[in-house]
Motif scaffolding. Structure first.
Motif, PDB file in Angstrom:
ATOM      1  N   ARG A 197       0.829  -1.205   0.000  1.00  0.00           N
ATOM      2  CA  ARG A 197       0.000   0.000   0.000  1.00  0.00           C
ATOM      3  C   ARG A 197       0.862   1.254   0.000  1.00  0.00           C
ATOM      4  NH1 ARG A 197      -2.750  -0.647   4.533  1.00  0.00           N
ATOM      5  NH2 ARG A 197      -4.483  -1.782   3.565  1.00  0.00           N
ATOM      6  N   GLN A 198       1.926   1.263   0.797  1.00  0.00           N
ATOM      7  CA  GLN A 198       2.801   2.426   0.845  1.00  0.00           C
ATOM      8  C   GLN A 198       3.512   2.630  -0.499  1.00  0.00           C
ATOM      9  OE1 GLN A 198       6.168   2.118   3.494  1.00  0.00           O
ATOM     10  NE2 GLN A 198       6.532   4.331   3.521  1.00  0.00           N
ATOM     11  N   LEU A 199       3.982   1.540  -1.100  1.00  0.00           N
ATOM     12  CA  LEU A 199       4.640   1.624  -2.402  1.00  0.00           C
ATOM     13  C   LEU A 199       3.681   2.176  -3.454  1.00  0.00           C
ATOM     14  CD1 LEU A 199       6.999   0.950  -4.364  1.00  0.00           C
ATOM     15  CD2 LEU A 199       6.008  -1.340  -4.567  1.00  0.00           C
ATOM     16  N   GLN A 200       2.467   1.660  -3.466  1.00  0.00           N
ATOM     17  CA  GLN A 200       1.459   2.116  -4.424  1.00  0.00           C
ATOM     18  C   GLN A 200       1.151   3.593  -4.238  1.00  0.00           C
ATOM     19  OE1 GLN A 200      -2.133  -0.323  -4.966  1.00  0.00           O
ATOM     20  NE2 GLN A 200      -3.343   1.524  -4.766  1.00  0.00           N
ATOM     21  N   ASN A 201       0.933   4.012  -3.002  1.00  0.00           N
ATOM     22  CA  ASN A 201       0.618   5.419  -2.740  1.00  0.00           C
ATOM     23  C   ASN A 201       1.778   6.335  -3.100  1.00  0.00           C
ATOM     24  OD1 ASN A 201      -1.880   4.640  -1.804  1.00  0.00           O
ATOM     25  ND2 ASN A 201      -1.347   4.801   0.365  1.00  0.00           N
ATOM     26  N   CYS A 202       2.997   5.858  -2.873  1.00  0.00           N
ATOM     27  CA  CYS A 202       4.180   6.652  -3.195  1.00  0.00           C
ATOM     28  C   CYS A 202       4.258   6.912  -4.701  1.00  0.00           C
ATOM     29  CB  CYS A 202       5.437   5.939  -2.705  1.00  0.00           C
ATOM     30  SG  CYS A 202       6.969   6.817  -3.060  1.00  0.00           S
ATOM     31  N   ILE A 203       4.041   5.875  -5.499  1.00  0.00           N
ATOM     32  CA  ILE A 203       4.122   6.032  -6.950  1.00  0.00           C
ATOM     33  C   ILE A 203       2.960   6.882  -7.467  1.00  0.00           C
ATOM     34  CG2 ILE A 203       4.031   4.783  -9.152  1.00  0.00           C
ATOM     35  CD1 ILE A 203       5.640   2.558  -7.848  1.00  0.00           C
ATOM     36  N   GLU A 204       1.773   6.711  -6.894  1.00  0.00           N
ATOM     37  CA  GLU A 204       0.660   7.566  -7.304  1.00  0.00           C
ATOM     38  C   GLU A 204       0.971   9.028  -6.977  1.00  0.00           C
ATOM     39  OE1 GLU A 204      -4.169   8.141  -6.877  1.00  0.00           O
ATOM     40  OE2 GLU A 204      -3.154   6.677  -5.599  1.00  0.00           O
ATOM     41  N   GLY A 205       1.572   9.269  -5.824  1.00  0.00           N
ATOM     42  CA  GLY A 205       1.938  10.634  -5.461  1.00  0.00           C
ATOM     43  C   GLY A 205       2.917  11.243  -6.438  1.00  0.00           C
ATOM     44  N   ILE A 206       3.816  10.436  -6.970  1.00  0.00           N
ATOM     45  CA  ILE A 206       4.779  10.917  -7.962  1.00  0.00           C
ATOM     46  C   ILE A 206       4.049  11.368  -9.229  1.00  0.00           C
ATOM     47  CG2 ILE A 206       6.563  10.104  -9.567  1.00  0.00           C
ATOM     48  CD1 ILE A 206       7.747   8.529  -7.208  1.00  0.00           C
ATOM     49  N   TYR A 207       3.071  10.591  -9.660  1.00  0.00           N
ATOM     50  CA  TYR A 207       2.306  10.984 -10.849  1.00  0.00           C
ATOM     51  C   TYR A 207       1.493  12.252 -10.593  1.00  0.00           C
ATOM     52  CZ  TYR A 207       3.274   7.076 -13.950  1.00  0.00           C
ATOM     53  OH  TYR A 207       3.889   6.200 -14.807  1.00  0.00           O
ATOM     54  N   ALA A 208       0.978  12.395  -9.385  1.00  0.00           N
ATOM     55  CA  ALA A 208       0.128  13.536  -9.072  1.00  0.00           C
ATOM     56  C   ALA A 208       0.916  14.833  -8.906  1.00  0.00           C
ATOM     57  CB  ALA A 208      -0.668  13.254  -7.804  1.00  0.00           C
ATOM     58  N   THR A 209       2.183  14.740  -8.503  1.00  0.00           N
ATOM     59  CA  THR A 209       2.933  15.951  -8.153  1.00  0.00           C
ATOM     60  C   THR A 209       4.061  16.307  -9.114  1.00  0.00           C
ATOM     61  OG1 THR A 209       4.421  14.657  -6.714  1.00  0.00           O
ATOM     62  CG2 THR A 209       2.442  15.622  -5.705  1.00  0.00           C
ATOM     63  N   ILE A 210       4.505  15.357  -9.936  1.00  0.00           N
ATOM     64  CA  ILE A 210       5.637  15.619 -10.842  1.00  0.00           C
ATOM     65  C   ILE A 210       5.133  15.628 -12.279  1.00  0.00           C
ATOM     66  CG2 ILE A 210       7.890  14.802 -11.632  1.00  0.00           C
ATOM     67  CD1 ILE A 210       8.266  13.511  -8.889  1.00  0.00           C
ATOM     68  N   GLU A 211       5.329  16.742 -12.945  1.00  0.00           N
ATOM     69  CA  GLU A 211       4.778  16.897 -14.300  1.00  0.00           C
ATOM     70  C   GLU A 211       5.638  16.214 -15.356  1.00  0.00           C
ATOM     71  OE1 GLU A 211       3.247  20.491 -17.283  1.00  0.00           O
ATOM     72  OE2 GLU A 211       4.065  20.944 -15.300  1.00  0.00           O
ATOM     73  N   HIS A 212       6.966  16.323 -15.252  1.00  0.00           N
ATOM     74  CA  HIS A 212       7.838  15.771 -16.289  1.00  0.00           C
ATOM     75  C   HIS A 212       8.022  14.267 -16.111  1.00  0.00           C
ATOM     76  CE1 HIS A 212      10.109  17.616 -12.951  1.00  0.00           C
ATOM     77  NE2 HIS A 212      10.773  16.463 -12.944  1.00  0.00           N
ATOM     78  N   GLU A 213       8.625  13.624 -17.106  1.00  0.00           N
ATOM     79  CA  GLU A 213       8.675  12.165 -17.141  1.00  0.00           C
ATOM     80  C   GLU A 213       9.768  11.573 -16.254  1.00  0.00           C
ATOM     81  OE1 GLU A 213       8.603  10.431 -21.039  1.00  0.00           O
ATOM     82  OE2 GLU A 213       7.378  12.068 -21.828  1.00  0.00           O
ATOM     83  N   THR A 214      10.965  12.150 -16.282  1.00  0.00           N
ATOM     84  CA  THR A 214      12.086  11.589 -15.532  1.00  0.00           C
ATOM     85  C   THR A 214      12.049  12.082 -14.088  1.00  0.00           C
ATOM     86  OG1 THR A 214      13.449  11.494 -17.528  1.00  0.00           O
ATOM     87  CG2 THR A 214      14.578  11.343 -15.406  1.00  0.00           C
ATOM     88  N   VAL A 215      12.052  11.143 -13.155  1.00  0.00           N
ATOM     89  CA  VAL A 215      11.946  11.465 -11.728  1.00  0.00           C
ATOM     90  C   VAL A 215      13.347  11.466 -11.113  1.00  0.00           C
ATOM     91  CG1 VAL A 215      10.930  10.789  -9.520  1.00  0.00           C
ATOM     92  CG2 VAL A 215       9.675  10.379 -11.656  1.00  0.00           C
ATOM     93  N   CYS A 216      13.691  12.534 -10.423  1.00  0.00           N
ATOM     94  CA  CYS A 216      15.010  12.670  -9.803  1.00  0.00           C
ATOM     95  C   CYS A 216      14.914  12.504  -8.288  1.00  0.00           C
ATOM     96  CB  CYS A 216      15.609  14.037 -10.133  1.00  0.00           C
ATOM     97  SG  CYS A 216      15.807  14.323 -11.909  1.00  0.00           S
TER      98      CYS A 216
END
Length: 257
Positions: free
Chosen positions: A166-185
């Protein structure tokens, strides 16, 4: 061993594991699903206990009947017996006494008993789960698949994930919701992943784990596209690079170039 529960049932829930112990548990779950036995599922928060329960129902001969989910923690002690076992007096004689469930209730439920392992106990499943959620939220948010830098992948693969799947899933969803560009740093990750003291590097080597994850990504994209050129476009890599990766890892290609 790599076991996909969906390969053996008509369930809509797809659970994979490369962990030998959890794979054996999934096989036993499939067997138990065919019988009217009571099943007790235990595990830490976020390990997917409700998913397993739903999977058992969907894989069973009772799959066309309603599957009723009850949050036992939300039921007051005084109402627990009637809510769980019926409103008729003595519907479950001896199961409850003076507002407390007796120990024998636990043993009444414990016909088939499964303990779902924590995510840190099956780290070999992390690349698949990361891949799964990257694709899932790419579709939900109508965005290109996020690309993790090597540092980001290191943090994901070596964090202990106390909240489990659940934590892993929420973390990745948060990345999609808050980061506009494709490559995550690295600096864009949640604070708990940026804190290096939370990261436990194992001697297996980051390079090998990143390569395994990249292979899984390519295999999944190849399954969902009609040509290698389309796959290369989705992966944002040159066509020639994709061909070299396919040859390097011996990936089967059943597509035109």
């Amino acid at each position: 061993m790599f076991l996909s529960f969906s390969h053996f049932s008509t369930s809509s829930i797809d659970i994979h594991s490369k962990n030998p112990n959890f794979s054996r548990t999934l096989q036993m779950i499939l067997r138990v699903a065919q019988y009217p036995s009571t099943v007790l599922i235990e595990g830490e928060t976020g390990t997917g206990k409700e998913k397993i329960a739903t999977l058992i129902h969907e894989a069973s001969p009772r799959s066309m009947m309603p599957f009723v989910k009850i949050n036992c923690g939300a039921i007051p002690d005084a109402l627990a017996e009637s809510e769980l076992f019926g409103y008729k007096g003595g519907a479950f004689m001896g199961a409850k006494k003076e507002g407390q469930f007796r120990e024998d209730l636990y043993y009444r439920l414990q016909v088939a008993h499964f303990i779902i392992p924590a995510l840190r106990e099956r780290p070999e499943d992390l690349p698949y789960l990361i891949d799964l959620f990257l694709y899932r939220f790419s579709e939900i948010y109508k965005m290109p698949i996020k690309i993790f830098s090597e540092e980001v992948m290191e943090r994901f693969l070596h964090y202990h994930w106390p909240g489990n799947i659940r934590q892993l899933q929420n973390c990745i969803e948060g990345i999609y919701a808050t980061i506009e560009h494709e490559t995550v740093c690295l600096e864009e990750l949640p604070a708990f992943l940026q804190n290096s003291s939370n990261i436990h590097i194992k001697p297996t080597g980051l390079r090998e784990q990143v390569a395994a994850f990249e292979k899984q990504i390519i295999e999944r994209v190849l399954q969902e596209t009609k040509s290698l050129r389309q796959a290369a476009t989705i992966l944002h890599i040159p066509h020639a690079t994709l061909l070299r990766r396919i040859e390097k890892w011996g990936i089967q290609k059943n597509k035109d170039t």
